[in-house]
Design an enzyme around this catalytic site. Structure first.
Site, PDB file in Angstrom:
ATOM      1  N   GLY A   1      -0.558   4.414  -0.100  1.00 53.54           N
ATOM      2  CA  GLY A   1      -1.247   5.355   0.548  1.00 53.54           C
ATOM      3  C   GLY A   1      -0.268   6.241   1.563  1.00 53.54           C
ATOM      4  O   GLY A   1       0.852   6.268   1.614  1.00 53.54           O
TER       5      GLY A   1
ATOM      6  N   GLU B   1     -18.912  17.636   0.846  1.00 57.15           N
ATOM      7  CA  GLU B   1     -17.936  18.382  -0.204  1.00 57.15           C
ATOM      8  C   GLU B   1     -18.615  18.193  -1.716  1.00 57.15           C
ATOM      9  O   GLU B   1     -18.778  18.906  -2.477  1.00 57.15           O
ATOM     10  CB  GLU B   1     -16.763  17.810  -0.352  1.00 57.15           C
ATOM     11  CG  GLU B   1     -16.000  18.233   0.957  1.00 57.15           C
ATOM     12  CD  GLU B   1     -14.568  17.411   0.952  1.00 57.15           C
ATOM     13  OE1 GLU B   1     -13.765  17.709   1.922  1.00 57.15           O
ATOM     14  OE2 GLU B   1     -14.523  16.284   0.277  1.00 57.15           O
TER      15      GLU B   1
ATOM     16  N   ASP C   1      -6.089   3.165   7.735  1.00 59.73           N
ATOM     17  CA  ASP C   1      -7.347   2.820   7.850  1.00 59.73           C
ATOM     18  C   ASP C   1      -7.592   1.320   8.062  1.00 59.73           C
ATOM     19  O   ASP C   1      -8.700   1.034   8.451  1.00 59.73           O
ATOM     20  CB  ASP C   1      -8.031   3.204   6.355  1.00 59.73           C
ATOM     21  CG  ASP C   1      -8.396   4.534   6.259  1.00 59.73           C
ATOM     22  OD1 ASP C   1      -8.018   5.512   7.230  1.00 59.73           O
ATOM     23  OD2 ASP C   1      -8.981   5.060   5.195  1.00 59.73           O
TER      24      ASP C   1
ATOM     25  N   GLY D   1       0.742  -1.220   0.003  1.00 60.55           N
ATOM     26  CA  GLY D   1      -0.057   0.049  -0.045  1.00 60.55           C
ATOM     27  C   GLY D   1       0.968   1.231  -0.034  1.00 60.55           C
ATOM     28  O   GLY D   1       1.692   1.622   0.956  1.00 60.55           O
TER      29      GLY D   1
ATOM     30  N   VAL E   1      -1.804  -7.496  -4.257  1.00 58.14           N
ATOM     31  CA  VAL E   1      -1.437  -8.751  -3.232  1.00 58.14           C
ATOM     32  C   VAL E   1      -2.889  -9.306  -3.330  1.00 58.14           C
ATOM     33  O   VAL E   1      -3.887  -8.958  -2.800  1.00 58.14           O
ATOM     34  CB  VAL E   1      -0.984  -8.204  -1.803  1.00 58.14           C
ATOM     35  CG1 VAL E   1      -0.886  -9.428  -0.806  1.00 58.14           C
ATOM     36  CG2 VAL E   1       0.399  -7.245  -2.417  1.00 58.14           C
TER      37      VAL E   1
ATOM     38  N   ALA F   1      -6.328  11.014   6.953  1.00 58.72           N
ATOM     39  CA  ALA F   1      -4.670  10.989   6.645  1.00 58.72           C
ATOM     40  C   ALA F   1      -3.816  11.343   7.635  1.00 58.72           C
ATOM     41  O   ALA F   1      -2.914  10.750   7.642  1.00 58.72           O
ATOM     42  CB  ALA F   1      -4.993  12.122   5.472  1.00 58.72           C
TER      43      ALA F   1
HETATM   44  C1  LIG Z   1     -13.102  10.535  -1.043  1.00 57.11           C
HETATM   45  C2  LIG Z   1     -12.301  10.584   0.240  1.00 57.11           C
HETATM   46  C3  LIG Z   1     -12.115  11.858   0.824  1.00 57.11           C
HETATM   47  C4  LIG Z   1     -11.198  12.046   2.078  1.00 57.11           C
HETATM   48  N1  LIG Z   1     -10.948  13.207   2.569  1.00 57.11           N
HETATM   49  C5  LIG Z   1     -10.218  13.266   3.683  1.00 57.11           C
HETATM   50  C6  LIG Z   1      -9.892  14.463   4.316  1.00 57.11           C
HETATM   51  O1  LIG Z   1     -10.571  15.709   3.729  1.00 57.11           O
HETATM   52  N2  LIG Z   1      -9.126  14.670   5.263  1.00 57.11           N
HETATM   53  C7  LIG Z   1      -8.573  13.431   5.790  1.00 57.11           C
HETATM   54  O2  LIG Z   1      -7.640  13.514   6.724  1.00 57.11           O
HETATM   55  N3  LIG Z   1      -8.823  12.197   5.072  1.00 57.11           N
HETATM   56  C8  LIG Z   1      -9.609  11.900   4.221  1.00 57.11           C
HETATM   57  N4  LIG Z   1     -10.062  10.851   3.574  1.00 57.11           N
HETATM   58  C9  LIG Z   1      -9.609   9.556   4.323  1.00 57.11           C
HETATM   59  C10 LIG Z   1      -8.228   9.376   4.110  1.00 57.11           C
HETATM   60  O3  LIG Z   1      -7.782   9.682   2.574  1.00 57.11           O
HETATM   61  C11 LIG Z   1      -7.689   8.104   4.614  1.00 57.11           C
HETATM   62  O4  LIG Z   1      -7.700   7.962   5.921  1.00 57.11           O
HETATM   63  C12 LIG Z   1      -6.276   7.638   4.039  1.00 57.11           C
HETATM   64  O5  LIG Z   1      -6.114   7.802   2.796  1.00 57.11           O
HETATM   65  C13 LIG Z   1      -5.944   6.186   4.901  1.00 57.11           C
HETATM   66  O6  LIG Z   1      -4.395   5.932   4.393  1.00 57.11           O
HETATM   67  P1  LIG Z   1      -4.102   4.436   4.185  1.00 57.11           P
HETATM   68  O7  LIG Z   1      -2.561   4.646   3.837  1.00 57.11           O
HETATM   69  O8  LIG Z   1      -4.417   3.703   5.346  1.00 57.11           O
HETATM   70  O9  LIG Z   1      -4.880   4.031   2.762  1.00 57.11           O
HETATM   71  P2  LIG Z   1      -4.882   4.499   1.388  1.00 57.11           P
HETATM   72  O10 LIG Z   1      -4.446   6.056   1.364  1.00 57.11           O
HETATM   73  O11 LIG Z   1      -6.302   4.302   0.940  1.00 57.11           O
HETATM   74  O12 LIG Z   1      -4.273   3.602   0.559  1.00 57.11           O
HETATM   75  C14 LIG Z   1      -3.957   2.379   0.331  1.00 57.11           C
HETATM   76  C15 LIG Z   1      -3.249   1.811  -0.733  1.00 57.11           C
HETATM   77  O13 LIG Z   1      -3.146   0.422  -0.718  1.00 57.11           O
HETATM   78  C16 LIG Z   1      -3.327   0.166  -2.068  1.00 57.11           C
HETATM   79  N5  LIG Z   1      -4.146  -1.147  -2.223  1.00 57.11           N
HETATM   80  C17 LIG Z   1      -5.097  -1.776  -1.589  1.00 57.11           C
HETATM   81  N6  LIG Z   1      -5.103  -2.852  -1.699  1.00 57.11           N
HETATM   82  C18 LIG Z   1      -4.252  -3.272  -2.375  1.00 57.11           C
HETATM   83  C19 LIG Z   1      -4.002  -4.860  -2.617  1.00 57.11           C
HETATM   84  N7  LIG Z   1      -4.510  -5.736  -2.239  1.00 57.11           N
HETATM   85  N8  LIG Z   1      -2.760  -4.783  -3.396  1.00 57.11           N
HETATM   86  C20 LIG Z   1      -1.779  -3.928  -3.338  1.00 57.11           C
HETATM   87  N9  LIG Z   1      -2.051  -2.543  -3.183  1.00 57.11           N
HETATM   88  C21 LIG Z   1      -3.316  -2.405  -2.438  1.00 57.11           C
HETATM   89  C22 LIG Z   1      -4.326   1.030  -2.881  1.00 57.11           C
HETATM   90  O14 LIG Z   1      -3.849   1.139  -4.153  1.00 57.11           O
HETATM   91  C23 LIG Z   1      -3.482   2.420  -2.073  1.00 57.11           C
HETATM   92  O15 LIG Z   1      -2.463   2.903  -2.692  1.00 57.11           O
HETATM   93  C24 LIG Z   1     -10.762  10.714   2.524  1.00 57.11           C
HETATM   94  C25 LIG Z   1     -10.869   9.650   1.923  1.00 57.11           C
HETATM   95  C26 LIG Z   1     -11.659   9.403   0.832  1.00 57.11           C
HETATM   96  C27 LIG Z   1     -11.895   8.265   0.188  1.00 57.11           C
END
Ligand SMILES: Cc1cc2nc3c(=O)[nH]c(=O)nc-3n(C[C@H](O)[C@H](O)[C@H](O)COP(=O)(O)OP(=O)(O)OC[C@H]3O[C@@H](n4cnc5c(N)ncnc54)[C@H](O)[C@@H]3O)c2cc1C
Length: 442
Positions: free
Chosen positions: A27, A185, A314, A25, A93, A329
């Protein structure tokens, strides 16, 4: 050794071998962990099914034609080009063998690890109504945003071509399900597009007659904010022309519209912003999950019984002071950074410290000059909150080019009410059939 490792040869087992850290991931959690390990004596493989890091907080801007996809995303390879201990692998994955310490990838290969960080985020949840997904798409990836943009813009085009007033009204009826930050939004921006951006561009319809409904099952929008800010957000939405419907859950959604209790509301375009569930990959760990499918982690973010596996962002269920750490985030970045520190500590033979979440406050924008900001004791809304939101988002975007382009786009949009990314691209895969004769829009 390349990334086509087999389980038996993958890892740095044995004296002197460089430990192999696999991060799944790219993210906020995965990328911040990777960066936190810059210069550490480990070999990192960052695996993501996409080739980019995405700034999800601005996804709704792509869906509503304010920004283009590359403005809010950047290739992972480019971001990490200077970090010598990282190899980026674009692959999904599919499974995890915790005994063999190996991942099965969607290209048929296997990738072993010494330490694993799972940071695959969340996905949409339709509360057991997966059939709604076809009629009410959600917003999580750039593909989702581009599909949604096409749907929203095509609805106005179809309304323009429709002679029947009742059907035309159904094309000009939009609903957003879910009154969290994303729903708010989307609804606010859509109302602005209908009232300002499209003004005088159509000949047969008045875009300003479009109805934008925001449906929230709970008693108020922005439930994570204090009630006074929720009330202000609702007032600002209504000023923009959004109809806010709280206190009733949607009971069905189909191609014609949705049902609120017994009442049917025709709407050709429904967007899902209501529920999230953890990435299904968590199940492969075969450990206890919470109700949303997130992994219940130990205080240092490792998986109980598997000290070599960490979960962050998340996907991790973390409690602090009796309250869950929110899926936002800043929390994901903090967890990512923490995992990097924990891995470094272990390399030095020290115990990993417990994770501490620092709540930096909560922001949500509603539309032009309308936003709410909650810093605990300090709360504000309206124009100042909007400027604050705007600068915070530009500041946190990755890459100088992205910051510059977003700032230019927003300045242009501010003065002209125009949205720079209104080109409808791709096949019209809009599967919404022509509406059946039915009740007139209420
Ligand atoms: C529309 C939207 C608006 C948001 N607005 C806000 C905001 O204004 N402020 C705020 O703080 N938060 C906001 N959030 C929440 C925030 O974006 C998330 O809390 C944050 O992105 C979580 O980070 P993460 O690294 O856990 O997951 P993510 O950022 O979702 O990253 C997960 C990554 O894992 C990869 N992945 C998933 N499954 C697999 C797999 N099986 N194999 C390989 N790769 C995989 C994906 O491609 C992705 O790149 C928003 C979310 C969304 C969807």
């Amino acid at each position: 050794m390349g990334v086509m490792d087999t389980p038996s040869t993958h890892a740095g087992h044995g004296p002197g071998a460089t430990p192999h850290v696999v991060i799944v991931g790219g993210g906020f959690a995965g990328l911040w962990a990777t960066r936190g390990l810059a210069g550490a004596p480990v070999r990192i493989t960052l695996v993501d099914r996409g080739n980019h890091h995405l700034f999800q907080p601005l996804l709704y801007q792509v869906a509503t034609a304010g920004l283009s996809a590359p403005d809010i995303a950047a290739p992972l390879r480019h971001i990490l080009r200077g970090q010598r201990n990282v190899e980026v692998r674009m692959a999904g994955v599919e499974d995890i063998d915790t005994q063999a310490r190996a991942l099965r990838l969607d290209d048929g290969t296997t990738l072993g690890y010494d330490t694993l960080l799972l940071a695959t985020g969340a996905t949409h949840a339709y509360f057991g109504h997966d059939d709604w997904a076809a009629h009410a798409p959600g917003l999580k990836t750039l593909d989702d945003a581009l599909r949604l943009r096409r749907r929203l813009l095509c609805a106005f085009e179809r309304a323009e071509a429709e002679a029947d007033p009742q059907r035309r009204a159904a094309w000009l009826s939009f609903a957003i399900v879910g009154g969290g930050p994303t729903g708010v939004e989307l609804a606010g921006t859509l109302a602005e597009i209908a009232r300002h951006t499209l003004r005088s561009e159509f000949r047969n319809i008045d875009p300003a007659s479009a109805r934008v409904r925001l449906v929230e099952a709970g008693p108020r929008v922005l439930a994570a904010f204090p009630p006074d800010l929720s009330a202000k957000a609702q007032a600002q939405l209504e000023r923009l022309g959004v109809e806010v419907l709280t206190g009733t859950a949607v009971s069905s959604i189909d191609a014609e519209g949705f049902r609120l209790g017994e009442r049917f509301v025709p709407a050709r375009t429904v967007v899902w912003a209501a529920g999230v569930a953890a990435s299904p990959l968590a199940r492969a760990l075969d450990v206890p999950l919470d109700r949303a499918g997130r992994v219940r982690v130990a205080p240092d973010l490792s998986v109980p019984g598997h000290p070599e596996i960490f979960v962050a962002g998340d996907l991790a269920a973390v409690e602090q002071g009796g309250r869950p750490v929110p899926g936002v985030a800043p929390a994901a970045k903090q967890m990512g950074r923490h995992v990097a520190q924990a891995i470094r500590a272990r390399l030095q033979g020290r115990e990993a410290p417990p994770f501490r979440y620092r709540d930096l406050g909560n922001l949500a924008t509603i539309g032009r000059q309308a936003a709410v900001v909650d810093f605990g004791r300090l709360r504000f809304s309206g124009v100042i909150a909007w400027w604050f939101w705007l600068w915070a988002h530009v500041f946190f975007l990755i890459g100088f080019r992205n910051r510059l382009v977003v700032l230019l786009n927003w300045t242009w949009a501010y003065w002209t009410y125009q949205r720079g990314a209104r080109i409808i691209l791709g096949e019209d895969d809009d599967d919404r059939p022509p509406p059946a004769p039915g009740p007139a829009p209420s």
